[in-house]
Write an enzyme that holds these catalytic residues in place. Structure first.
Site, PDB file in Angstrom:
ATOM      1  CE  LYS A 215     -18.187  11.405  44.373  1.00  0.00           C
ATOM      2  NZ  LYS A 215     -19.478  11.341  43.651  1.00  0.00           N
ATOM      3  NE  ARG A 254     -17.557   4.382  41.660  1.00  0.00           N
ATOM      4  CZ  ARG A 254     -16.527   5.227  41.604  1.00  0.00           C
ATOM      5  NH1 ARG A 254     -16.415   6.209  42.501  1.00  0.00           N
ATOM      6  NH2 ARG A 254     -15.599   5.097  40.674  1.00  0.00           N
TER       7      ARG A 254
END
Length: 272
Positions: A215, A254
């Site tokens: 991210k 994840r």
């Protein structure tokens, strides 16, 4: 301490921030799913709509065109399946397709405070598990909604708000998984603050899914004179945070790249 599970990402989108367009065709998607499983993924999370900040929303019909043929093939593989969708119509279509395996599936909905009121009804009807995520706004507005007095306190409060319609619909408490929503409606600094206070989320009594893979706040952390570190080069930092999540007691992480994160989880389990 139970070993933290690993959820591998299978994006069937042209515009995901890390691997958009890489697995759009059926053969490529299946090959990548098999690669994720071989590398150690316990769960495959299939998504047909990018939820990155700024992404253009996708109609449920297009989302279903992308994901249902792949899901049908994945049902033959030896891995649990998760569907990343905010659309109850897509969730219902996938669960119908799964048939007797529907109860073993996971619906992973990042809608947060904008969760469609029909989604709890679908989840309760099929008896599957659901990930509810802290988020404000949609992909086009979330990053303008980052005003918190205390981000961890607000996330806990708003997760309980999002959870309540599921409980009211009859979804078992044990089938609800929480995601603190790192990267959703949070600044880079707020992401770090929340990661440092994961115990607040865990105290709600549910399993916790931790998703930080590649991210933007990691790109900012690793930036150099050329700018933020590119998404595909953030896997070492992702693995470090997977270790932290496992040591904190998270149920699963994840990730896009399975092997380095599997190694991190094994190391965390070995520490005891």
């Amino acid at each position: 301490m139970a070993e933290t599970l690993l959820m591998g990402v299978l994006n069937l989108t042209p515009d995901s921030f890390s691997d958009g367009g890489d697995h759009e065709d059926l053969d490529g998607a299946l090959a990548h799913a098999q690669h994720l499983i071989a590398a150690g993924a316990d769960i495959i999370d299939v998504g047909g709509e990018s939820t990155r900040p700024g992404a253009v929303p996708v109609a449920p019909e297009e989302e279903q065109r992308r994901v249902l043929p792949v899901l049908e093939k994945l049902l033959d593989l030896d891995a649990r399946l998760s569907l990343d969708t905010r659309h109850p119509g897509t969730a219902r279509a996938a669960l119908q397709l799964a048939g007797e395996r529907a109860e073993g599936m996971i619906i992973n909905d990042v809608s947060g405070l904008l969760t469609d009121p029909d989604m709890p009804v679908v989840v309760a009807e099929y008896g599957c598990e659901v990930v509810i995520t802290h988020n404000r706004g949609d992909s086009t507005t979330m990053q303008q909604l980052t005003d918190y007095d205390d981000v961890a306190v607000a996330v806990v409060d708003e997760l309980t708000q999002i959870r309540q319609p599921y409980l009211d619909a009859g979804v078992d408490f044990e089938k609800i998984i929480l995601d603190p929503g790192i990267g959703f409606a949070k600044t880079h600094q707020q992401n770090w603050e929340l990661i440092g206070q994961l115990e607040r989320i865990l105290l709600l009594g549910h399993r916790v899914l931790f998703g930080v893979s590649r991210k933007g706040f990691l790109g900012g952390l690793l930036a150099d004179e050329q700018g933020p570190r590119p998404a595909a080069q953030r896997d070492s930092a992702t693995a470090a945070l997977s270790f932290h999540a496992a040591r904190s007691g998270c149920w699963a992480v994840r990730v896009h790249s399975v092997r380095p994160n599997r190694d991190a989880l094994r190391a965390a389990a070995a520490v005891g």
